[in-house]
Write a protein that holds these residues in place. Structure first.
Motif, PDB file in Angstrom:
ATOM      1  N   VAL A 101       0.843  -1.202   0.000  1.00 25.00           N
ATOM      2  CA  VAL A 101       0.000   0.000   0.000  1.00 25.00           C
ATOM      3  C   VAL A 101       0.876   1.250   0.000  1.00 25.00           C
ATOM      4  O   VAL A 101       0.648   2.201  -0.766  1.00 25.00           O
ATOM      5  N   THR A 102       1.897   1.265   0.840  1.00 24.68           N
ATOM      6  CA  THR A 102       2.757   2.441   0.940  1.00 24.68           C
ATOM      7  C   THR A 102       3.546   2.651  -0.337  1.00 24.68           C
ATOM      8  O   THR A 102       3.745   3.798  -0.778  1.00 24.68           O
ATOM      9  N   LEU A 119      13.600   0.134   1.712  1.00 21.79           N
ATOM     10  CA  LEU A 119      12.155   0.300   1.881  1.00 21.79           C
ATOM     11  C   LEU A 119      11.680  -0.393   3.157  1.00 21.79           C
ATOM     12  O   LEU A 119      10.938   0.185   3.959  1.00 21.79           O
ATOM     13  N   GLU A 120      12.124  -1.622   3.360  1.00 21.25           N
ATOM     14  CA  GLU A 120      11.718  -2.352   4.554  1.00 21.25           C
ATOM     15  C   GLU A 120      12.223  -1.669   5.820  1.00 21.25           C
ATOM     16  O   GLU A 120      11.493  -1.576   6.818  1.00 21.25           O
ATOM     17  N   ALA A 121      13.477  -1.187   5.798  1.00 16.78           N
ATOM     18  CA  ALA A 121      14.032  -0.530   6.981  1.00 16.78           C
ATOM     19  C   ALA A 121      13.238   0.725   7.336  1.00 16.78           C
ATOM     20  O   ALA A 121      12.927   0.977   8.510  1.00 16.78           O
ATOM     21  N   ALA A 122      12.871   1.517   6.303  1.00 13.25           N
ATOM     22  CA  ALA A 122      12.153   2.764   6.564  1.00 13.25           C
ATOM     23  C   ALA A 122      10.719   2.516   6.998  1.00 13.25           C
ATOM     24  O   ALA A 122      10.218   3.136   7.945  1.00 13.25           O
ATOM     25  N   ARG A 173      10.456   2.425  10.994  1.00  8.65           N
ATOM     26  CA  ARG A 173      10.129   3.784  11.429  1.00  8.65           C
ATOM     27  C   ARG A 173       8.680   4.181  11.137  1.00  8.65           C
ATOM     28  O   ARG A 173       7.953   4.626  12.024  1.00  8.65           O
ATOM     29  N   LEU A 174       8.275   4.019   9.897  1.00 16.29           N
ATOM     30  CA  LEU A 174       7.000   4.598   9.480  1.00 16.29           C
ATOM     31  C   LEU A 174       5.796   3.903  10.130  1.00 16.29           C
ATOM     32  O   LEU A 174       4.934   4.560  10.740  1.00 16.29           O
ATOM     33  N   GLY A 214      11.929   7.428  -1.939  1.00 16.07           N
ATOM     34  CA  GLY A 214      11.455   7.215  -3.305  1.00 16.07           C
ATOM     35  C   GLY A 214      10.945   8.451  -3.997  1.00 16.07           C
ATOM     36  O   GLY A 214      10.039   8.376  -4.825  1.00 16.07           O
ATOM     37  N   GLY A 215      11.506   9.620  -3.674  1.00 15.42           N
ATOM     38  CA  GLY A 215      11.057  10.858  -4.298  1.00 15.42           C
ATOM     39  C   GLY A 215       9.835  11.458  -3.659  1.00 15.42           C
ATOM     40  O   GLY A 215       9.270  12.432  -4.183  1.00 15.42           O
TER      41      GLY A 215
END
Length: 342
Positions: A277-278, A298-301, A305-306, A321-322
């Motif tokens: 989804v993200t 991506l997995e770490a962020a 965190r997110l 990712g911009g």
């Protein structure tokens, strides 16, 4: 070269090849096709089987000359003669311009599909058929496993893939290459061999050397092919779940051109779905041309965190990712990352 027999593998009989090709070349086909034929045994068998059907729609044989070997022009001429013998028209298309010093095979593959799609659009074809086999599928899965790919990458080669409205079709993806070699031998179809397939500079060629050792331990091309099929099936289910969750969690954004999601609802999803989804929300907010993000980052962020911040109601701000992503007051808001100051 003249094909030799393939021990232990049966040639495709006309009924089987017709069954595989009929959806794209038979009476139910809706548009013409382009056959991608390099002159090797796989694509030579594809061309011969297509001509033997016989096709009910226009067929154009295409050979992409990458210009990487002195023999490539002569091999394209050989395909043209074989196509003529089968009663099929042929087109040679060249990859022009400078060639990269690194990532040559990936660049050549991208150029090949770009040229084939352009040709299909020019002649009004609805599909491009290639002769990828189970061997190609197994090698692709191994290469992506070595590169640390996620589940989507381990799905390997898609049997049918959309390329801007043109269907890219691999009708032989589930059968061993040896069967196509045997088919050429049985029908007397001569083919060329590409020395690049054995060049140790390329990862795919190096993997071919260890494939027999892996097969002896049980990791056969057939099992790798089944792994790819199961992974694609699971990915399709996760993608459907992510699309539905994205619709349910989307909220009116406070800023124009932004994407807003219900943060606690996102955090409550299974992690595999929340990741997807993200990723979709990042792509929508960042727009075309945004940089790709490696799965590990991506997995770490997201997992580190997110999603914890979204679950706990903590404020958070990061770029990925911009996209500029903020978590605040129960909303996860994404918008295109602003230009950085010099």
């Amino acid at each position: 070269m003249r094909p030799g027999p393939a021990a232990g593998e049966a040639a495709l009989d006309p009924a089987e090849s017709a069954q595989r090709l009929a959806p794209w070349l038979g009476r139910e086909a809706r548009a013409g096709v382009v056959l991608a034929v390099s002159g090797g045994p796989d694509s030579t068998a594809l061309m011969g089987c297509a001509a033997s059907l016989p096709p009910a729609v226009p067929v154009l044989v295409a050979t992409v000359d990458h210009g990487l070997r002195p023999e490539s022009a002569a091999e394209a001429d050989g395909v043209a003669r074989a196509a003529q013998a089968h009663g099929l028209p042929h087109r040679r298309i060249a990859w022009l311009g400078d060639k990269p010093r690194t990532g040559l095979q990936a660049a050549a593959r991208a150029a090949r599909y770009r040229l084939l799609v352009d040709l299909a659009r020019e002649v009004g074809a609805g599909a491009i058929l290639t002769a990828h086999t189970l061997d190609d599928q197994a090698e692709t899965v191994l290469m992506r496993l070595c590169a640390g790919s996620g589940p989507a990458g381990l799905g390997g080669i898609d049997p049918v893939r959309d390329l801007g409205g043109i269907a890219l079709v691999r009708p032989f993806l589930d059968i061993p290459k040896a069967r196509l070699v045997a088919t050429c031998a049985a029908r007397g179809w001569a083919f060329a061999t590409d020395p690049g397939n054995r060049d140790p500079r390329f990862a795919r060629a190096r993997l071919r050397r260890v494939m027999p050792l892996l097969a002896a331990e049980g990791l056969t091309p057939a099992r790798l092919g089944r792994l790819a099929e199961r992974t694609r099936r699971n990915e399709a289910a996760l993608a459907a779940a992510a699309d539905a969750a994205l619709r349910d969690l989307t909220r009116p954004p406070a800023l124009p051109s932004a994407v807003a999601l219900d943060a606690p609802g996102l955090a409550a999803l299974p992690q595999a779905v929340a990741l997807r989804v993200t990723v979709r929300a990042i792509a929508a907010a960042a727009g075309a041309g945004a940089p790709a993000v490696r799965l590990e980052r991506l997995e770490a962020a997201l997992l580190g965190r997110l999603l914890p911040a979204a679950a706990e109601g903590r404020a958070l701000r990061l770029t990925l990712g911009g996209a500029l992503i903020t978590v605040s007051q129960g909303l996860l808001t994404l918008r295109a990352e602003p230009p950085r100051r010099r």
